[in-house]
Write a protein that holds these residues in place. Structure first.
Motif, PDB file in Angstrom:
ATOM      1  N   ALA A   1       0.899  -1.334  -0.127  1.00 58.82           N
ATOM      2  CA  ALA A   1      -0.054   0.177   0.055  1.00 58.82           C
ATOM      3  C   ALA A   1       0.854   1.311   0.240  1.00 58.82           C
ATOM      4  CB  ALA A   1      -1.028   0.059   1.165  1.00 58.82           C
ATOM      5  N   GLY A   2       1.969   1.144   0.795  1.00 59.34           N
ATOM      6  CA  GLY A   2       2.940   2.475   0.766  1.00 59.34           C
ATOM      7  C   GLY A   2       3.774   2.636  -0.286  1.00 59.34           C
ATOM      8  N   ASP A   3       3.966   1.647  -1.172  1.00 60.65           N
ATOM      9  CA  ASP A   3       4.583   1.611  -2.501  1.00 60.65           C
ATOM     10  C   ASP A   3       3.644   2.027  -3.413  1.00 60.65           C
ATOM     11  OD1 ASP A   3       6.787   0.366  -1.363  1.00 60.65           O
ATOM     12  OD2 ASP A   3       6.314  -1.536  -2.251  1.00 60.65           O
ATOM     13  N   LEU A   4       2.674   1.789  -3.368  1.00 62.78           N
ATOM     14  CA  LEU A   4       1.322   2.047  -4.334  1.00 62.78           C
ATOM     15  C   LEU A   4       1.101   3.564  -4.383  1.00 62.78           C
ATOM     16  CD1 LEU A   4      -0.400   1.176  -6.711  1.00 62.78           C
ATOM     17  CD2 LEU A   4      -2.182   0.545  -4.988  1.00 62.78           C
TER      18      LEU A   4
ATOM     19  N   SER B   1       1.764   9.001  -6.937  1.00 67.73           N
ATOM     20  CA  SER B   1       2.143  10.346  -6.759  1.00 67.73           C
ATOM     21  C   SER B   1       3.059  10.657  -8.074  1.00 67.73           C
ATOM     22  CB  SER B   1       2.803  10.653  -5.488  1.00 67.73           C
ATOM     23  OG  SER B   1       4.068  10.089  -5.334  1.00 67.73           O
ATOM     24  N   MET B   2       3.820   9.578  -8.574  1.00 69.42           N
ATOM     25  CA  MET B   2       4.821   9.823  -9.511  1.00 69.42           C
ATOM     26  C   MET B   2       4.195   9.705 -11.094  1.00 69.42           C
ATOM     27  SD  MET B   2       8.182   7.993  -8.462  1.00 69.42           S
ATOM     28  CE  MET B   2       7.996   7.302  -6.716  1.00 69.42           C
ATOM     29  N   VAL B   3       2.779   9.311 -11.156  1.00 67.37           N
ATOM     30  CA  VAL B   3       2.616   9.030 -12.545  1.00 67.37           C
ATOM     31  C   VAL B   3       2.615  10.325 -13.544  1.00 67.37           C
ATOM     32  CG1 VAL B   3       0.255   8.462 -13.826  1.00 67.37           C
ATOM     33  CG2 VAL B   3       0.942   7.488 -11.879  1.00 67.37           C
ATOM     34  N   ASP B   4       2.311  11.549 -12.885  1.00 70.75           N
ATOM     35  CA  ASP B   4       2.459  12.592 -13.971  1.00 70.75           C
ATOM     36  C   ASP B   4       3.717  12.909 -14.535  1.00 70.75           C
ATOM     37  OD1 ASP B   4      -0.438  12.988 -14.220  1.00 70.75           O
ATOM     38  OD2 ASP B   4      -0.561  14.347 -12.383  1.00 70.75           O
TER      39      ASP B   4
ATOM     40  N   ALA C   1       3.503   0.601 -18.007  1.00 72.54           N
ATOM     41  CA  ALA C   1       3.270  -0.244 -16.844  1.00 72.54           C
ATOM     42  C   ALA C   1       3.018   0.515 -15.431  1.00 72.54           C
ATOM     43  CB  ALA C   1       4.454  -1.009 -16.445  1.00 72.54           C
ATOM     44  N   LEU C   2       3.541   1.688 -15.352  1.00 70.89           N
ATOM     45  CA  LEU C   2       2.925   2.439 -14.207  1.00 70.89           C
ATOM     46  C   LEU C   2       1.561   2.867 -14.187  1.00 70.89           C
ATOM     47  CD1 LEU C   2       3.854   3.622 -11.437  1.00 70.89           C
ATOM     48  CD2 LEU C   2       4.747   5.681 -12.671  1.00 70.89           C
ATOM     49  N   ASP C   3       1.211   3.207 -15.415  1.00 69.84           N
ATOM     50  CA  ASP C   3      -0.455   3.597 -15.576  1.00 69.84           C
ATOM     51  C   ASP C   3      -1.204   2.480 -15.299  1.00 69.84           C
ATOM     52  OD1 ASP C   3       0.116   6.356 -16.476  1.00 69.84           O
ATOM     53  OD2 ASP C   3      -0.008   5.660 -18.716  1.00 69.84           O
ATOM     54  N   ASP C   4      -0.918   1.225 -15.800  1.00 72.61           N
ATOM     55  CA  ASP C   4      -1.548   0.129 -15.394  1.00 72.61           C
ATOM     56  C   ASP C   4      -1.652  -0.079 -13.942  1.00 72.61           C
ATOM     57  OD1 ASP C   4      -2.070  -0.416 -18.078  1.00 72.61           O
ATOM     58  OD2 ASP C   4      -0.818  -1.900 -18.265  1.00 72.61           O
ATOM     59  N   VAL C   5      -0.559   0.070 -13.248  1.00 73.26           N
ATOM     60  CA  VAL C   5      -0.510  -0.312 -11.659  1.00 73.26           C
ATOM     61  C   VAL C   5      -1.218   0.677 -11.064  1.00 73.26           C
ATOM     62  CG1 VAL C   5       1.152  -0.160  -9.662  1.00 73.26           C
ATOM     63  CG2 VAL C   5       1.620  -1.400 -11.822  1.00 73.26           C
ATOM     64  N   ALA C   6      -1.177   2.128 -11.616  1.00 68.59           N
ATOM     65  CA  ALA C   6      -2.007   3.018 -10.843  1.00 68.59           C
ATOM     66  C   ALA C   6      -3.427   3.115 -11.197  1.00 68.59           C
ATOM     67  CB  ALA C   6      -1.526   4.464 -11.457  1.00 68.59           C
ATOM     68  N   ALA C   7      -3.910   2.512 -12.353  1.00 67.96           N
ATOM     69  CA  ALA C   7      -5.255   2.304 -12.797  1.00 67.96           C
ATOM     70  C   ALA C   7      -5.924   1.002 -12.114  1.00 67.96           C
ATOM     71  CB  ALA C   7      -5.417   2.015 -14.107  1.00 67.96           C
TER      72      ALA C   7
ATOM     73  N   ALA D   1       0.613  -6.939 -13.652  1.00 68.47           N
ATOM     74  CA  ALA D   1       0.970  -5.533 -13.632  1.00 68.47           C
ATOM     75  C   ALA D   1       2.198  -5.269 -13.033  1.00 68.47           C
ATOM     76  CB  ALA D   1      -0.181  -4.742 -13.435  1.00 68.47           C
ATOM     77  N   GLN D   2       2.262  -5.622 -11.753  1.00 60.77           N
ATOM     78  CA  GLN D   2       3.248  -5.751 -11.098  1.00 60.77           C
ATOM     79  C   GLN D   2       4.848  -6.237 -11.648  1.00 60.77           C
ATOM     80  OE1 GLN D   2       3.155  -7.327  -7.159  1.00 60.77           O
ATOM     81  NE2 GLN D   2       1.070  -6.652  -6.844  1.00 60.77           N
ATOM     82  N   ALA D   3       4.794  -7.386 -12.369  1.00 61.93           N
ATOM     83  CA  ALA D   3       5.642  -8.093 -12.900  1.00 61.93           C
ATOM     84  C   ALA D   3       6.078  -7.157 -14.421  1.00 61.93           C
ATOM     85  CB  ALA D   3       5.236  -9.334 -13.572  1.00 61.93           C
ATOM     86  N   ARG D   4       5.298  -6.533 -15.130  1.00 64.91           N
ATOM     87  CA  ARG D   4       5.399  -5.800 -15.997  1.00 64.91           C
ATOM     88  C   ARG D   4       6.402  -4.446 -15.484  1.00 64.91           C
ATOM     89  NH1 ARG D   4       2.426  -3.075 -20.010  1.00 64.91           N
ATOM     90  NH2 ARG D   4       1.044  -2.438 -18.590  1.00 64.91           N
TER      91      ARG D   4
END
Length: 119
Positions: A65-68, A73-76, A90-96, A105-108
């Protein structure tokens, strides 16, 4: 003959001026090239640091949860930072995904980070 001798210093001065101007143009080109190279190195260094920052929360291969929260917060910054598309996607997929990030998604994202950091 005196006329020829009087013009000789003028021609010599013109030749010196021409050589000076050509030398200055060469120096200016060299300085411009060096500045461009330095700016490119700074930009590349900044991208590498952004990649390290994005990838550090997941270096253990998991996203808690902390990593997420950090990643969201870094997506933009990642989208606008000129990072490899593989990381951005990959980050977009994780954030979505919200709180339940799928394992693929984590593996990507882990793979994208490994690829970017090792290139």
């Amino acid at each position: 003959m005196r006329i020829l001798h009087a013009k000789t210093p003028v021609f010599a001065a013109a030749a010196v001026l021409l050589v000076s101007l050509t030398g200055c143009a060469g120096i200016a080109d060299t300085a411009s090239s060096a500045a461009s190279s330095a700016a490119s190195q700074v930009a590349d260094g900044a991208k590498k640091e952004l990649i390290k920052t994005v990838c550090s929360p997941i270096k253990d291969g998991t996203i808690n949860a902390g990593d997420l929260k950090v990643l969201n917060s870094m997506v933009d910054a990642v989208r606008n930072g000129g990072l490899p598309k593989e990381i951005v996607s990959a980050l977009d997929d994780v954030a979505a995904a919200g709180d339940n990030v799928p394992a693929d998604a984590q593996a990507r994202l882990v793979t994208a980070c490994d690829n970017a950091l090792n290139s």
